[in-house]
Design a protein around this motif. Structure first.
Motif, PDB file in Angstrom:
ATOM      1  N   VAL A 248     -33.634   7.178  20.836  1.00 47.32           N
ATOM      2  CA  VAL A 248     -34.683   6.927  19.846  1.00 47.32           C
ATOM      3  C   VAL A 248     -36.021   7.416  20.381  1.00 47.32           C
ATOM      4  O   VAL A 248     -36.290   7.373  21.585  1.00 47.32           O
ATOM      5  CB  VAL A 248     -34.749   5.419  19.502  1.00 47.32           C
ATOM      6  CG1 VAL A 248     -35.333   4.610  20.644  1.00 47.32           C
ATOM      7  CG2 VAL A 248     -35.523   5.186  18.211  1.00 47.32           C
ATOM      8  N   ARG A 249     -36.868   7.893  19.481  1.00 51.37           N
ATOM      9  CA  ARG A 249     -38.187   8.384  19.865  1.00 51.37           C
ATOM     10  C   ARG A 249     -39.240   7.708  19.003  1.00 51.37           C
ATOM     11  O   ARG A 249     -39.078   7.598  17.786  1.00 51.37           O
ATOM     12  CB  ARG A 249     -38.260   9.914  19.708  1.00 51.37           C
ATOM     13  CG  ARG A 249     -37.311  10.669  20.637  1.00 51.37           C
ATOM     14  CD  ARG A 249     -37.689  12.135  20.732  1.00 51.37           C
ATOM     15  NE  ARG A 249     -37.486  12.851  19.497  1.00 51.37           N
ATOM     16  CZ  ARG A 249     -36.373  13.513  19.174  1.00 51.37           C
ATOM     17  NH1 ARG A 249     -35.338  13.513  20.013  1.00 51.37           N
ATOM     18  NH2 ARG A 249     -36.282  14.160  18.036  1.00 51.37           N
ATOM     19  N   ALA A 250     -40.293   7.243  19.647  1.00 52.69           N
ATOM     20  CA  ALA A 250     -41.336   6.497  18.944  1.00 52.69           C
ATOM     21  C   ALA A 250     -41.969   7.335  17.844  1.00 52.69           C
ATOM     22  O   ALA A 250     -42.307   8.505  18.050  1.00 52.69           O
ATOM     23  CB  ALA A 250     -42.402   6.030  19.930  1.00 52.69           C
ATOM     24  N   ASP A 251     -42.106   6.722  16.684  1.00 51.99           N
ATOM     25  CA  ASP A 251     -42.767   7.316  15.516  1.00 51.99           C
ATOM     26  C   ASP A 251     -42.089   8.578  15.017  1.00 51.99           C
ATOM     27  O   ASP A 251     -42.740   9.456  14.440  1.00 51.99           O
ATOM     28  CB  ASP A 251     -44.251   7.570  15.805  1.00 51.99           C
ATOM     29  CG  ASP A 251     -45.034   6.274  15.930  1.00 51.99           C
ATOM     30  OD1 ASP A 251     -44.770   5.364  15.136  1.00 51.99           O
ATOM     31  OD2 ASP A 251     -45.888   6.178  16.827  1.00 51.99           O
ATOM     32  N   GLU A 252     -40.783   8.669  15.252  1.00 50.26           N
ATOM     33  CA  GLU A 252     -40.022   9.812  14.759  1.00 50.26           C
ATOM     34  C   GLU A 252     -38.720   9.333  14.127  1.00 50.26           C
ATOM     35  O   GLU A 252     -38.249   8.227  14.404  1.00 50.26           O
ATOM     36  CB  GLU A 252     -39.678  10.781  15.901  1.00 50.26           C
ATOM     37  CG  GLU A 252     -40.862  11.494  16.510  1.00 50.26           C
ATOM     38  CD  GLU A 252     -40.433  12.523  17.543  1.00 50.26           C
ATOM     39  OE1 GLU A 252     -39.285  13.010  17.453  1.00 50.26           O
ATOM     40  OE2 GLU A 252     -41.232  12.823  18.444  1.00 50.26           O
ATOM     41  N   VAL A 253     -38.159  10.172  13.281  1.00 51.42           N
ATOM     42  CA  VAL A 253     -36.787   9.995  12.815  1.00 51.42           C
ATOM     43  C   VAL A 253     -35.980  11.122  13.437  1.00 51.42           C
ATOM     44  O   VAL A 253     -36.024  12.263  12.983  1.00 51.42           O
ATOM     45  CB  VAL A 253     -36.691  10.026  11.274  1.00 51.42           C
ATOM     46  CG1 VAL A 253     -35.233   9.873  10.840  1.00 51.42           C
ATOM     47  CG2 VAL A 253     -37.542   8.931  10.659  1.00 51.42           C
ATOM     48  N   ALA A 254     -35.301  10.798  14.525  1.00 51.16           N
ATOM     49  CA  ALA A 254     -34.488  11.788  15.226  1.00 51.16           C
ATOM     50  C   ALA A 254     -33.113  11.851  14.569  1.00 51.16           C
ATOM     51  O   ALA A 254     -32.677  10.906  13.914  1.00 51.16           O
ATOM     52  CB  ALA A 254     -34.356  11.412  16.698  1.00 51.16           C
ATOM     53  N   GLU A 255     -32.433  12.961  14.758  1.00 55.40           N
ATOM     54  CA  GLU A 255     -31.082  13.090  14.227  1.00 55.40           C
ATOM     55  C   GLU A 255     -30.164  13.615  15.324  1.00 55.40           C
ATOM     56  O   GLU A 255     -30.434  14.649  15.928  1.00 55.40           O
ATOM     57  CB  GLU A 255     -31.056  14.019  13.009  1.00 55.40           C
ATOM     58  CG  GLU A 255     -29.709  14.006  12.296  1.00 55.40           C
ATOM     59  CD  GLU A 255     -29.758  14.642  10.904  1.00 55.40           C
ATOM     60  OE1 GLU A 255     -28.737  15.221  10.501  1.00 55.40           O
ATOM     61  OE2 GLU A 255     -30.807  14.547  10.242  1.00 55.40           O
ATOM     62  N   ILE A 256     -29.107  12.870  15.590  1.00 53.96           N
ATOM     63  CA  ILE A 256     -28.148  13.235  16.626  1.00 53.96           C
ATOM     64  C   ILE A 256     -26.757  13.224  16.011  1.00 53.96           C
ATOM     65  O   ILE A 256     -26.259  12.173  15.588  1.00 53.96           O
ATOM     66  CB  ILE A 256     -28.203  12.249  17.813  1.00 53.96           C
ATOM     67  CG1 ILE A 256     -29.603  12.257  18.448  1.00 53.96           C
ATOM     68  CG2 ILE A 256     -27.144  12.604  18.867  1.00 53.96           C
ATOM     69  CD1 ILE A 256     -29.775  11.236  19.552  1.00 53.96           C
ATOM     70  N   GLY A 257     -26.146  14.389  15.917  1.00 55.35           N
ATOM     71  CA  GLY A 257     -24.805  14.482  15.351  1.00 55.35           C
ATOM     72  C   GLY A 257     -24.719  13.981  13.930  1.00 55.35           C
ATOM     73  O   GLY A 257     -23.695  13.421  13.515  1.00 55.35           O
ATOM     74  N   GLY A 258     -25.787  14.160  13.172  1.00 57.09           N
ATOM     75  CA  GLY A 258     -25.798  13.714  11.785  1.00 57.09           C
ATOM     76  C   GLY A 258     -26.185  12.267  11.601  1.00 57.09           C
ATOM     77  O   GLY A 258     -26.286  11.781  10.472  1.00 57.09           O
ATOM     78  N   VAL A 259     -26.420  11.531  12.711  1.00 59.09           N
ATOM     79  CA  VAL A 259     -26.844  10.129  12.650  1.00 59.09           C
ATOM     80  C   VAL A 259     -28.363  10.077  12.818  1.00 59.09           C
ATOM     81  O   VAL A 259     -28.903  10.672  13.760  1.00 59.09           O
ATOM     82  CB  VAL A 259     -26.156   9.296  13.745  1.00 59.09           C
ATOM     83  CG1 VAL A 259     -26.649   7.849  13.715  1.00 59.09           C
ATOM     84  CG2 VAL A 259     -24.637   9.356  13.574  1.00 59.09           C
ATOM     85  N   LYS A 260     -29.032   9.386  11.930  1.00 55.28           N
ATOM     86  CA  LYS A 260     -30.490   9.304  11.980  1.00 55.28           C
ATOM     87  C   LYS A 260     -30.917   8.098  12.813  1.00 55.28           C
ATOM     88  O   LYS A 260     -30.432   6.980  12.611  1.00 55.28           O
ATOM     89  CB  LYS A 260     -31.070   9.209  10.577  1.00 55.28           C
ATOM     90  CG  LYS A 260     -30.855  10.477   9.750  1.00 55.28           C
ATOM     91  CD  LYS A 260     -31.430  10.327   8.347  1.00 55.28           C
ATOM     92  CE  LYS A 260     -31.207  11.588   7.525  1.00 55.28           C
ATOM     93  NZ  LYS A 260     -31.709  11.426   6.137  1.00 55.28           N
ATOM     94  N   LEU A 261     -31.864   8.311  13.726  1.00 55.92           N
ATOM     95  CA  LEU A 261     -32.437   7.268  14.569  1.00 55.92           C
ATOM     96  C   LEU A 261     -33.887   7.077  14.151  1.00 55.92           C
ATOM     97  O   LEU A 261     -34.738   7.936  14.404  1.00 55.92           O
ATOM     98  CB  LEU A 261     -32.357   7.652  16.051  1.00 55.92           C
ATOM     99  CG  LEU A 261     -31.034   7.424  16.794  1.00 55.92           C
ATOM    100  CD1 LEU A 261     -29.874   8.183  16.129  1.00 55.92           C
ATOM    101  CD2 LEU A 261     -31.154   7.854  18.240  1.00 55.92           C
ATOM    102  N   VAL A 262     -34.169   5.963  13.484  1.00 51.80           N
ATOM    103  CA  VAL A 262     -35.498   5.686  12.957  1.00 51.80           C
ATOM    104  C   VAL A 262     -36.269   4.883  14.003  1.00 51.80           C
ATOM    105  O   VAL A 262     -35.879   3.769  14.353  1.00 51.80           O
ATOM    106  CB  VAL A 262     -35.414   4.907  11.631  1.00 51.80           C
ATOM    107  CG1 VAL A 262     -36.815   4.593  11.106  1.00 51.80           C
ATOM    108  CG2 VAL A 262     -34.610   5.700  10.600  1.00 51.80           C
ATOM    109  N   GLY A 263     -37.384   5.453  14.478  1.00 58.68           N
ATOM    110  CA  GLY A 263     -38.118   4.824  15.564  1.00 58.68           C
ATOM    111  C   GLY A 263     -39.575   4.550  15.251  1.00 58.68           C
ATOM    112  O   GLY A 263     -40.432   4.765  16.105  1.00 58.68           O
TER     113      GLY A 263
END
Length: 376
Positions: A300-315
């Motif tokens: 997860v990354r602060a103040d970002e919506v990262a995407e890993i393998g099609g999964v979104k990580l809302v930070g």
């Protein structure tokens, strides 16, 4: 008459404000005079005109607001420039993040001001109305589900139509404190199938009372996993391994996962590994409420919506700030109640530093950091 100042929040992305027109009016009725820096409430949709109508003076700059202030109310710790403008003896009250932002406390001490951290308000009955951590966590839990639903991009409830049935979203909430319980309640209201986990035994009944299923390794360590203050203890490596194995099987079936686990003064525990993320289906979403303390989710990354393998990580680091009007309204009421402790029974400005609430939350006084939790 003691002067209360409220200034703009200068941290990037902070939209909340420490007083609303409602609490400004009540502060004045209690015996304070109030000065508001111009534009302080703009991020939460509170215009200067409303503060002026409530009886506050509007100051053009922070320096003008702070020059004669006896009390400074803040959401976050004041900036260096704000601290430099404080008069000696001024009382700073806010969510000061004392474990991570020691430099601000040192600067307040060097200025000869005092400071109270709302994070340290004790969890006792008479202080419930001052519990800013809970008021903000409630809204963070609510907003986390809203953000998760938006990122998920599918319907949350079951829908039965002539064209077929849409299955309900599966939501897993990790950490059933105030934020987690609100996330559970919100996801349930939106029609999701909800499960939750927590290391505190008392959480099981609370989770089930909201209609969610509780998921945890319920061994002897689990039964002793809550401190006297109601916080989760840090669990052993052995327990974490067992819980991780259980979560590994459960998480791969989930559509939205909300993580809320925090330990005061410590980095956030890692609950979701890269392997867990990789096991989730593309389109799934993780929302991490602990990102400001390092995050519960690997990647997860602060103040970002990262995407890993099609999964979104809302930070998003400041979820209460994404619902600023309501967050400010509740927090300002917490501060209003706290400010009442600074007056004596006759309404004079005379803080009783021996009062159990003031004593527990006092972090800086007489040029020194005085809270035992901050002394190394």
């Amino acid at each position: 008459m003691a002067l209360v100042a409220v200034t703009k929040e200068r941290r990037v992305g902070e939209t909340r404000v420490a007083a609303t027109p409602e609490t400004t009016k009540k502060l004045i009725a209690a015996g304070f005079s109030v000065v508001i820096e111009a534009g302080a409430g703009a991020g939460a949709s509170y215009p200067d005109a409303d503060y002026a109508e409530a009886g506050a003076t509007i100051a053009a700059t922070a320096e003008a607001a702070l020059g004669a202030a006896d009390v400074l109310l803040k959401v976050r710790a004041p900036s260096d420039a704000e601290i430099a403008a404080l008069k000696p003896g001024c009382l700073v009250v806010g969510l000061l993040n004392p474990h991570q932002e020691r430099a601000a406390l040192d600067a307040i001490a060097a200025r000869g001001a005092a400071a109270f951290a709302m994070e340290f308000v004790p969890r006792i009955t008479r202080a419930q109305v001052m519990d800013a951590l809970s008021s903000q966590a409630n809204l963070a839990g609510y907003r986390a589900v809203i953000e998760g639903a938006q990122a998920y991009g599918k319907a949350m409830p079951m829908m039965m139509t002539a064209a077929g049935t849409i299955a309900p979203a599966r939501v897993f909430v990790m950490g059933a404190g105030v934020a987690g319980l609100q996330a559970i309640a919100t996801a349930r209201r939106m029609g999701a199938v909800v499960t939750a986990t927590d290391v505190r035994p008392a959480a099981k009944e609370q989770v089930e009372s909201l209609g969610a299923k509780f998921v945890a390794v319920e061994d002897e360590e689990f039964k002793a996993a809550e401190t006297s203050a109601g916080y989760a203890r840090e669990m052993s490596a052995e327990y974490q391994a067992k819980q991780a194995a259980l979560v590994a099987e459960h998480i791969k079936k989930q559509d939205i996962v909300v993580t809320t686990a925090l330990i005061p003064g410590r980095p956030a525990p890692r609950l979701v590994s890269a392997a867990h993320v990789a096991s989730m289906r593309p389109g799934s979403v993780l929302v991490d409420l602990a990102v400001e303390q390092g995050g519960n989710v690997e990647g997860v990354r602060a103040d970002e919506v990262a995407e890993i393998g099609g999964v979104k990580l809302v930070g998003y680091a400041n979820l209460p700030g994404r619902i600023a009007a309501d967050s400010s309204a509740l927090y300002a009421r917490n501060l209003l109640a706290f400010a009442g402790l600074l007056l004596d029974k006759d309404g004079a400005f005379a803080p009783d530093f021996a009062d159990e609430i003031l004593a527990a939350s006092l972090v800086v006084r007489d040029g020194s950091i005085v809270h035992t939790a901050l002394q190394s």
